[in-house]
Design a protein around this motif. Structure first.
Motif, PDB file in Angstrom:
ATOM      1  N   LYS A 145       0.805  -1.160  -0.057  1.00  0.00           N
ATOM      2  CA  LYS A 145       0.014  -0.022   0.069  1.00  0.00           C
ATOM      3  C   LYS A 145       0.596   1.213   0.037  1.00  0.00           C
ATOM      4  CE  LYS A 145      -3.875  -1.852   2.559  1.00  0.00           C
ATOM      5  NZ  LYS A 145      -5.168  -1.151   2.164  1.00  0.00           N
ATOM      6  N   ARG A 146       1.787   1.344   0.793  1.00  0.00           N
ATOM      7  CA  ARG A 146       2.606   2.664   1.073  1.00  0.00           C
ATOM      8  C   ARG A 146       3.909   2.253   1.910  1.00  0.00           C
ATOM      9  NH1 ARG A 146       2.151   3.157   6.288  1.00  0.00           N
ATOM     10  NH2 ARG A 146       0.161   2.380   7.476  1.00  0.00           N
ATOM     11  N   ILE A 147       4.578   3.560   1.820  1.00  0.00           N
ATOM     12  CA  ILE A 147       5.879   3.188   2.711  1.00  0.00           C
ATOM     13  C   ILE A 147       5.491   3.335   4.222  1.00  0.00           C
ATOM     14  CG2 ILE A 147       6.180   5.842   2.868  1.00  0.00           C
ATOM     15  CD1 ILE A 147       9.340   5.260   2.612  1.00  0.00           C
ATOM     16  N   ASP A 148       6.199   2.687   5.264  1.00  0.00           N
ATOM     17  CA  ASP A 148       5.639   2.747   6.548  1.00  0.00           C
ATOM     18  C   ASP A 148       6.898   3.197   7.374  1.00  0.00           C
ATOM     19  OD1 ASP A 148       3.486   1.328   8.587  1.00  0.00           O
ATOM     20  OD2 ASP A 148       5.553   1.020   9.321  1.00  0.00           O
ATOM     21  N   HIS A 149       8.114   2.736   7.614  1.00  0.00           N
ATOM     22  CA  HIS A 149       8.906   3.340   8.611  1.00  0.00           C
ATOM     23  C   HIS A 149      10.324   2.945   7.934  1.00  0.00           C
ATOM     24  CE1 HIS A 149       8.291  -1.075   9.869  1.00  0.00           C
ATOM     25  NE2 HIS A 149       9.924  -1.031  10.051  1.00  0.00           N
ATOM     26  N   LEU A 150      11.244   3.524   8.694  1.00  0.00           N
ATOM     27  CA  LEU A 150      12.763   3.744   8.372  1.00  0.00           C
ATOM     28  C   LEU A 150      13.577   3.040   9.488  1.00  0.00           C
ATOM     29  CD1 LEU A 150      14.987   4.566   6.632  1.00  0.00           C
ATOM     30  CD2 LEU A 150      14.907   6.759   7.761  1.00  0.00           C
ATOM     31  N   ASN A 151      14.455   2.213   9.329  1.00  0.00           N
ATOM     32  CA  ASN A 151      15.494   1.842  10.317  1.00  0.00           C
ATOM     33  C   ASN A 151      16.643   2.005   9.866  1.00  0.00           C
ATOM     34  OD1 ASN A 151      17.042   0.078  12.063  1.00  0.00           O
ATOM     35  ND2 ASN A 151      14.929  -0.904  12.447  1.00  0.00           N
ATOM     36  N   LEU A 152      17.657   2.872  10.847  1.00  0.00           N
ATOM     37  CA  LEU A 152      18.891   3.336  10.660  1.00  0.00           C
ATOM     38  C   LEU A 152      19.998   2.317  11.651  1.00  0.00           C
ATOM     39  CD1 LEU A 152      18.196   6.927  10.587  1.00  0.00           C
ATOM     40  CD2 LEU A 152      18.602   5.376   8.550  1.00  0.00           C
ATOM     41  N   MET A 153      20.946   2.034  10.989  1.00  0.00           N
ATOM     42  CA  MET A 153      21.952   1.702  12.068  1.00  0.00           C
ATOM     43  C   MET A 153      23.062   2.523  12.282  1.00  0.00           C
ATOM     44  SD  MET A 153      23.186  -1.964   9.749  1.00  0.00           S
ATOM     45  CE  MET A 153      24.009  -2.691  11.004  1.00  0.00           C
ATOM     46  N   ASN A 199       3.924  10.344  15.790  1.00  0.00           N
ATOM     47  CA  ASN A 199       2.168  10.447  15.285  1.00  0.00           C
ATOM     48  C   ASN A 199       1.575   8.918  16.003  1.00  0.00           C
ATOM     49  OD1 ASN A 199       3.080   8.088  13.653  1.00  0.00           O
ATOM     50  ND2 ASN A 199       3.224   9.523  12.064  1.00  0.00           N
ATOM     51  N   LEU A 200       0.438   8.412  15.513  1.00  0.00           N
ATOM     52  CA  LEU A 200      -0.080   7.327  16.302  1.00  0.00           C
ATOM     53  C   LEU A 200       0.818   6.036  16.101  1.00  0.00           C
ATOM     54  CD1 LEU A 200      -3.883   7.606  15.490  1.00  0.00           C
ATOM     55  CD2 LEU A 200      -2.716   8.088  17.705  1.00  0.00           C
ATOM     56  N   LEU A 201       1.234   5.934  14.903  1.00  0.00           N
ATOM     57  CA  LEU A 201       2.116   4.618  15.054  1.00  0.00           C
ATOM     58  C   LEU A 201       3.179   4.592  15.825  1.00  0.00           C
ATOM     59  CD1 LEU A 201       2.966   4.964  10.790  1.00  0.00           C
ATOM     60  CD2 LEU A 201       1.139   3.752  11.948  1.00  0.00           C
ATOM     61  N   GLY A 202       3.440   3.187  16.077  1.00  0.00           N
ATOM     62  CA  GLY A 202       4.302   2.845  17.057  1.00  0.00           C
ATOM     63  C   GLY A 202       5.902   3.254  16.838  1.00  0.00           C
ATOM     64  N   HIS A 203       6.290   3.373  15.403  1.00  0.00           N
ATOM     65  CA  HIS A 203       7.459   3.881  15.055  1.00  0.00           C
ATOM     66  C   HIS A 203       7.577   4.278  13.580  1.00  0.00           C
ATOM     67  CE1 HIS A 203       8.422   0.151  13.542  1.00  0.00           C
ATOM     68  NE2 HIS A 203       9.448   0.283  13.020  1.00  0.00           N
ATOM     69  N   GLU A 204       8.249   5.223  13.475  1.00  0.00           N
ATOM     70  CA  GLU A 204       8.360   5.629  11.818  1.00  0.00           C
ATOM     71  C   GLU A 204       9.840   5.576  11.625  1.00  0.00           C
ATOM     72  OE1 GLU A 204       5.953   9.151  10.874  1.00  0.00           O
ATOM     73  OE2 GLU A 204       5.145   7.597   9.493  1.00  0.00           O
ATOM     74  N   VAL A 205      10.577   5.826  12.560  1.00  0.00           N
ATOM     75  CA  VAL A 205      12.119   5.858  12.687  1.00  0.00           C
ATOM     76  C   VAL A 205      12.762   4.959  13.739  1.00  0.00           C
ATOM     77  CG1 VAL A 205      14.270   7.183  12.580  1.00  0.00           C
ATOM     78  CG2 VAL A 205      11.912   8.077  11.456  1.00  0.00           C
ATOM     79  N   ALA A 206      13.547   3.977  13.259  1.00  0.00           N
ATOM     80  CA  ALA A 206      14.077   3.259  14.238  1.00  0.00           C
ATOM     81  C   ALA A 206      15.579   3.317  14.115  1.00  0.00           C
ATOM     82  CB  ALA A 206      13.656   1.824  14.165  1.00  0.00           C
ATOM     83  N   THR A 211       7.489  -2.912  19.151  1.00  0.00           N
ATOM     84  CA  THR A 211       6.662  -2.489  17.896  1.00  0.00           C
ATOM     85  C   THR A 211       5.216  -3.275  17.790  1.00  0.00           C
ATOM     86  OG1 THR A 211       7.428  -3.247  15.997  1.00  0.00           O
ATOM     87  CG2 THR A 211       8.443  -1.397  17.087  1.00  0.00           C
ATOM     88  N   GLN A 212       5.494  -4.582  18.268  1.00  0.00           N
ATOM     89  CA  GLN A 212       4.547  -5.668  17.778  1.00  0.00           C
ATOM     90  C   GLN A 212       3.990  -5.634  16.310  1.00  0.00           C
ATOM     91  OE1 GLN A 212       0.778  -6.010  20.387  1.00  0.00           O
ATOM     92  NE2 GLN A 212       1.582  -4.664  21.968  1.00  0.00           N
ATOM     93  N   GLY A 213       4.962  -5.112  15.601  1.00  0.00           N
ATOM     94  CA  GLY A 213       4.948  -5.361  13.936  1.00  0.00           C
ATOM     95  C   GLY A 213       5.148  -6.767  13.604  1.00  0.00           C
ATOM     96  N   LEU A 217      -0.319   0.950  18.290  1.00  0.00           N
ATOM     97  CA  LEU A 217      -0.764   2.411  18.115  1.00  0.00           C
ATOM     98  C   LEU A 217      -0.731   2.864  19.447  1.00  0.00           C
ATOM     99  CD1 LEU A 217      -3.623   1.918  15.329  1.00  0.00           C
ATOM    100  CD2 LEU A 217      -1.099   2.385  15.136  1.00  0.00           C
ATOM    101  N   GLN A 218      -0.396   4.203  19.326  1.00  0.00           N
ATOM    102  CA  GLN A 218      -0.143   4.954  20.472  1.00  0.00           C
ATOM    103  C   GLN A 218      -1.000   6.330  20.791  1.00  0.00           C
ATOM    104  OE1 GLN A 218       0.176   5.054  23.835  1.00  0.00           O
ATOM    105  NE2 GLN A 218       1.646   3.441  23.462  1.00  0.00           N
ATOM    106  N   PHE A 219      -1.800   6.274  21.748  1.00  0.00           N
ATOM    107  CA  PHE A 219      -2.897   7.219  21.895  1.00  0.00           C
ATOM    108  C   PHE A 219      -2.590   8.340  23.133  1.00  0.00           C
ATOM    109  CE2 PHE A 219      -4.876   3.877  19.312  1.00  0.00           C
ATOM    110  CZ  PHE A 219      -5.318   4.315  18.213  1.00  0.00           C
ATOM    111  N   GLU A 220      -1.677   7.678  23.963  1.00  0.00           N
ATOM    112  CA  GLU A 220      -1.440   8.395  25.266  1.00  0.00           C
ATOM    113  C   GLU A 220      -0.569   9.553  24.987  1.00  0.00           C
ATOM    114  OE1 GLU A 220      -0.391   5.862  28.627  1.00  0.00           O
ATOM    115  OE2 GLU A 220      -0.711   4.319  27.093  1.00  0.00           O
ATOM    116  N   PRO A 221      -0.936  10.708  25.187  1.00  0.00           N
ATOM    117  CA  PRO A 221      -0.358  11.884  25.273  1.00  0.00           C
ATOM    118  C   PRO A 221       1.132  11.716  26.146  1.00  0.00           C
ATOM    119  CG  PRO A 221      -2.175  12.497  26.225  1.00  0.00           C
ATOM    120  CD  PRO A 221      -2.417  11.007  25.920  1.00  0.00           C
TER     121      PRO A 221
END
Ligand SMILES: [Fe+2]
Length: 339
Positions: free
Chosen positions: A153-161, A198-205, A254-256, A278-282
């Motif tokens: 569907k789309r790009i999701d996240h990025l993981n860097l060493m 944002n709501l996603l558990g991670h977008e950059v790792a 991340t439960q991914g 997903l993370q909703f708690e501010p």
């Protein structure tokens, strides 16, 4: 330090450029197996998007001598947020520069992480407008689901060493408002951090480079959203000789639901089969995994993440993937990093 006052200045991961020494193979992988649309060509680059990516492209494939990440760009939540985030970086040792942008994107602030990863911030985008034959009947979908491969569907996240995870993590927190949702520590050393705005558990790792090298790319993840798709994708990869590194399984961290493969250019690509937690708690508080619990963190179902590649191979690499594995087989595990 997690700073909620700037939490939403970065909206999401917009795009990643991949270098490949095998552009035909890499393009075949993304278009024929992952069903991504080609939207543009310029010079040695081809621009691709998944059928629910909102902009002109999310993956840019660029021919280069070695595999690796050209850059990754995050979209800000407004023009003002872009100015503020750029100003924050300008007042730091990570100061970068403005550029006119790339196909489908406007003015861009380019900088490097403390480890040397090329990162960009952008606000102006050209929304993808499908031609009549590709227009979806589903109003929230920018283009039809293609009849090719098993389309992402789309790009999701990025993981860097990184040679120093904490330095990269603190940059993302301090200048870009990321919240570290989960991290892994080995004694007093932070060896992994999963971050989001944002709501996603991670977008950059960011994970520790066990070879002690700097600025390498671990993977970019493309989103399916349905765990069965990772099993179906594994069948396609098996049939068409795409090397599967690990999975399908589900991370505790991340439960991914993951499936890791190597595209023909040598970069690691993850197929992400659900959104994970997903993370909703501010006022969410960072969870810290200890090494004693790492088996659950890595793979709930017990999939083996190979030390000889998953924890040691990133791009660019001094060796091809095959050379890396051969060297590991003869020389054994690499020495621990010196810093
Ligand atoms: Fe991932």
């Amino acid at each position: 330090m997690n700073d909620p006052s700037i939490r939403h200045e970065i909206a999401h991961l917009a795009r990643v450029e991949l270098y490949t020494p095998n552009p035909d193979g890499t393009l075949w992988f993304f278009t024929e197996l992952l069903g991504m649309y080609e939207t543009h060509r310029a010079g040695q680059s081809v621009y691709l998007r998944g059928y629910e990516d909102p902009y002109q492209w999310s993956i840019k494939v660029t021919e280069a001598p070695r595999a690796g990440m050209g850059h990754a760009a995050l979209r800000t939540s407004s023009a003002e947020a872009l100015e503020r985030r750029a100003a924050s970086l300008k007042d730091s040792p990570l100061a970068g520069k403005w550029s006119d942008g790339d196909f489908g994107f406007g003015q861009t602030y380019e900088f490097a992480s403390p480890d040397g990863h090329n990162l960009s911030l952008v606000w102006e985008v050209e929304k993808y407008q499908a031609p009549p034959e590709l227009r979806s009947k589903i109003l929230t979908r920018p283009s039809k689901r293609p009849l090719k491969g098993l389309p992402v569907k789309r790009i999701d996240h990025l993981n860097l060493m990184a040679s120093d995870v904490t330095a990269v993590k603190e940059t993302m927190e301090r200048h870009l408002g990321f919240q570290t949702r989960e991290r892994v520590v080995d004694g007093n050393v932070e060896i992994g951090a999963w971050m989001s705005t944002n709501l996603l558990g991670h977008e950059v790792a960011c994970m520790r480079d066990t070879l002690g090298e700097r600025g390498r790319f671990h993977h970019v993840a493309m989103y399916y959203g349905i765990p069965q798709h990772n099993i179906d994708a594994a069948e396609i990869f098996r049939e068409y000789d795409i090397e599967i590194e690990a999975g399908p399984d589900k991370h505790g961290i991340t439960q991914g639901s993951f499936l890791y493969v190597f595209e023909p250019g040598g970069n690691r690509i993850e197929l992400f089969a659900d959104a994970g937690i997903l993370q909703f708690e501010p006022d969410y508080e960072t969870r810290t995994w200890q090494m004693a619990d790492i088996d659950t963190g890595l793979a709930i179902g017990g999939a083996h993440l190979p030390w000889e590649t998953y924890f040691t191979y990133g791009t660019p690499s001094k060796r091809t993937l095959e050379e890396h594995k051969a060297e590991f087989a003869t020389a054994g595990p690499p020495p621990p990093p010196t810093h």
